[in-house]
Scaffold this motif. Sequence first.
Motif, PDB file in Angstrom:
ATOM      1  N   SER A 170       0.821  -1.210   0.000  1.00  0.00           N
ATOM      2  CA  SER A 170       0.000   0.000   0.000  1.00  0.00           C
ATOM      3  C   SER A 170       0.857   1.263   0.000  1.00  0.00           C
ATOM      4  O   SER A 170       1.830   1.375   0.746  1.00  0.00           O
ATOM      5  N   TRP A 171       0.465   2.218  -0.860  1.00  0.00           N
ATOM      6  CA  TRP A 171       1.065   3.548  -0.906  1.00  0.00           C
ATOM      7  C   TRP A 171       2.527   3.511  -1.323  1.00  0.00           C
ATOM      8  O   TRP A 171       3.317   4.363  -0.954  1.00  0.00           O
ATOM      9  N   LYS A 172       2.888   2.492  -2.098  1.00  0.00           N
ATOM     10  CA  LYS A 172       4.226   2.426  -2.677  1.00  0.00           C
ATOM     11  C   LYS A 172       4.064   2.516  -4.188  1.00  0.00           C
ATOM     12  O   LYS A 172       3.730   3.580  -4.692  1.00  0.00           O
ATOM     13  N   THR A 173       4.302   1.458  -4.919  1.00  0.00           N
ATOM     14  CA  THR A 173       4.011   1.496  -6.355  1.00  0.00           C
ATOM     15  C   THR A 173       2.512   1.704  -6.562  1.00  0.00           C
ATOM     16  O   THR A 173       1.690   1.004  -5.977  1.00  0.00           O
ATOM     17  N   GLY A 174       2.170   2.685  -7.376  1.00  0.00           N
ATOM     18  CA  GLY A 174       0.760   2.930  -7.687  1.00  0.00           C
ATOM     19  C   GLY A 174      -0.001   3.667  -6.606  1.00  0.00           C
ATOM     20  O   GLY A 174      -1.224   3.536  -6.514  1.00  0.00           O
ATOM     21  N   ALA A 175       0.679   4.482  -5.804  1.00  0.00           N
ATOM     22  CA  ALA A 175       0.000   5.170  -4.703  1.00  0.00           C
ATOM     23  C   ALA A 175      -1.093   6.111  -5.214  1.00  0.00           C
ATOM     24  O   ALA A 175      -2.190   6.164  -4.651  1.00  0.00           O
ATOM     25  N   TYR A 176      -0.808   6.859  -6.272  1.00  0.00           N
ATOM     26  CA  TYR A 176      -1.833   7.763  -6.806  1.00  0.00           C
ATOM     27  C   TYR A 176      -3.005   6.962  -7.392  1.00  0.00           C
ATOM     28  O   TYR A 176      -4.167   7.372  -7.265  1.00  0.00           O
ATOM     29  N   TYR A 177      -2.711   5.860  -8.022  1.00  0.00           N
ATOM     30  CA  TYR A 177      -3.772   4.999  -8.563  1.00  0.00           C
ATOM     31  C   TYR A 177      -4.623   4.466  -7.414  1.00  0.00           C
ATOM     32  O   TYR A 177      -5.862   4.499  -7.462  1.00  0.00           O
ATOM     33  N   LEU A 178      -3.959   3.990  -6.368  1.00  0.00           N
ATOM     34  CA  LEU A 178      -4.677   3.423  -5.226  1.00  0.00           C
ATOM     35  C   LEU A 178      -5.559   4.463  -4.559  1.00  0.00           C
ATOM     36  O   LEU A 178      -6.701   4.186  -4.183  1.00  0.00           O
ATOM     37  N   GLU A 179      -5.057   5.674  -4.405  1.00  0.00           N
ATOM     38  CA  GLU A 179      -5.848   6.734  -3.778  1.00  0.00           C
ATOM     39  C   GLU A 179      -7.058   7.086  -4.629  1.00  0.00           C
ATOM     40  O   GLU A 179      -8.151   7.346  -4.104  1.00  0.00           O
ATOM     41  N   GLU A 180      -6.904   7.077  -5.942  1.00  0.00           N
ATOM     42  CA  GLU A 180      -8.047   7.363  -6.809  1.00  0.00           C
ATOM     43  C   GLU A 180      -9.091   6.257  -6.693  1.00  0.00           C
ATOM     44  O   GLU A 180     -10.299   6.521  -6.693  1.00  0.00           O
TER      45      GLU A 180
END
Length: 812
Positions: A259-269
């Motif tokens: 979580s909140w590493k690779t793809g953090a902006y994607y995950l937050e969206e």
Amino acid sequence: MKKKIFIGTAIVLLGLVTLAAAGALGLYLWAARDLPSFKEITDYNPSLVTTVYARDGEVLGHFYRERRFLVQLDEMPDFLVKAFLAAEDRGFYEHPGIDVTAIFRAMVRNIRAGDIRQGGSTITQQIIKRLLLTPEKSYERKLKEAILAYRLESYLSKDDIITIYLNHIYLGARSYGVEAAARSYFGKHVDELSLAEAAVLAGLPQAPSRYDPYRNPQSAKARQEYVLGQMLTADWITREEYDEAINAPLEYTSMPDPSWKTGAYYLEEVRRWLVNYMSRENMGSMGITLDRYGEDAVYESGLHVYTAVDLDHQRAAEQAVRDGLIASTKRRGWRGPIKKLAPGEMAEFLSSQKDVLQKLASGEWVQAVVNKVSDSGAEVQFGNFEGWIPVKSMSWCREPDPKKAPEQVPAVSDARKVLAIGDVVWVSRADLDAMDDKDKKAFKPSAEGQVPLNLEQEPVVQGALVSLEPPTGEVRALVGGYDFQKSHFNRATQAHRQPGSAFKPIVYSAALDAGFTPASVVIDAPVEYRFGGRVWRPGNFENEFFGPTLFRTALVKSRNTVTVRIAERMGVDQIIRRAHSLGLDAEFPRNLSISLGSVAVTPYNLCEAYTAFARGGTAVEPRMVLAVKGAWGDDLFMSAPDVREAISPQNAYIMTNILEDVVQHGTGWRAKVLNRPVAGKTGTTNDEQDAWFMGFTPYLLTGVYVGFDQLTPMGRFETGSRAASPIWVQYRQAVEESYAPEEFPVPPDIVHVNIDLATGKVADGTGGESKFLPFMAGTQPMTSVIGAVPVGGNETGVSASPLSPEDLFKQF
């Protein structure tokens, strides 16, 4: 006499029994007077971790308040269940919810101790205590606990009760339930545990902190041996299994949380979308009944969320954005050190640094303090190590010249003009293997043992990248900034910025349907609009003008004055309608400035508009979340491509063909490196405040934006071609091999004609540059010059829906 004594004794005993029964009944009624309902336990619905998956099933991240993963009893090893029973309640499958012998034994011990030391609770009682009652130690609570436990056993099977217990119990390390504990202590899923590891977990419920394997490994080992001994005594394991488990080495490691590493902006969206989607109103309108809604549902319901992200794409996109923004900030020169330390502050600074060498080796930057500077470079310290930054690594620290491109400004040749003793700076490890022999000499340390380093600078400029597959709309990568940990603001979906010339394809698409063709000729010359003493003079880059210009050439070379003339002749209303049909949701004022991209849009939304070109006329809504399932596998959401008619296939093909020329002969030239059909358009706004590159193939569409969060010029040469397209190219080079080259399909009713690019006439072979251009059947030129086609007006170009002077100057 004996008879009387017998009768009297019987009466007394009966009375005592009656009194005891009455007392017991009274005690029961007293304890049961305010018992909570236990029936909610029968519909076990604990707080669970929501898991978000990438397209290949790899975990992108988790959302939770309590770290608990639901697992069924048949997913757990049999010896794990027995280990917990041996430690907590060996007679679990025999007693009716309470163990009288255990209670009596605990009572005796507590009386001897003078207070409550032992509870004698069964697993059923522990569930009651944790889910329904308070944790206070009192005989009243124990009595209520026993009553509820007995009742619960008549409603649930033993297997159901032990399943609830093993999923609910707190086992330390922020872990609830055996699956979370297996991940926290052994880096495994519960079904991968060994007997030795299962016994460690089974020893934790009594005192998770005391038996924490990380803090107290000896205590954890002693407790493990106790559990294994209890299992051996109960004949649940053999002597051989016991010996093997006792002697097995225990390696404690935590399963990494992505979580909140690779793809953090994607995950937050995805998180923001989920919170909105799981609203009470939304779920209710679909007939879905949930105990939790909105944020509670996201953080507690144990959802399984399947997304379209491809982590290979995502990693490549993040690296490309990072590298592109670093390159952009270096083109603006050196901003100075992070801070400056006095001599007495250096020791404390260095002692606070941890694992610096390992970080450098993995490609991370670390902070270093300068302790010596000469013209040839600077010696620095970081942690317990020394490093050398040669002046060659500072070449980019030049003073910018607004009239010259960065590479035209002389490089720094004296490190003392950049750094001073006490400066704290960012450094990275120099990659000597990638250098030629000449460069390696510059990085040769000035003293033995020094690490060769590069001087670095964190960018203030920000950027975004969105990449989706046009056939489905699935978003493969999304980056919203340089570093999510430093700024959660997602510039891909939340930043509304002017697209500049990246908006022009929308203008030219509308013009094709308004009567223009790729061979229409429009004058490229200065143009001026006046109103009430105010003047607007749209100009081209470098203020060059080229006279009569083909429609196709005007877009390829991004000529502003031609674009404004086309917009004026067909009317801005047609541009606005086209923008909305393509999916842009901005409010467009009725003025000519919109033709040059003055209305702010998000990169995400502009990518949606461009899908109509890549898909041959139909637009598709970008999709990040593909499906959502409940904790028990029930379907809560399933997505499918949301496709709508936007423009004709012929219009889409002609626009795509012209945008291919932008790559081959215009500002998108960097994308030629892919050596396959690519269409694209750069965009640069006034004073280089925003830079864009929108590029696509039939299989992948990618948009890149670069700019400061506050409207600030990036520098005269920070155009879409220089600032944005290199990011696009780096990302696409990393992922392109996963797709086969693909031509843009030619729809019916398209005619290709060889056109003289200077006149717009059919080329007659007598000279001059020519090119086969596509036309909608029936609009192709024959032999005469195709002039600027009047639309709903006359040769002076009066629009069919003329603007009032007031409208004309809005936002100019």
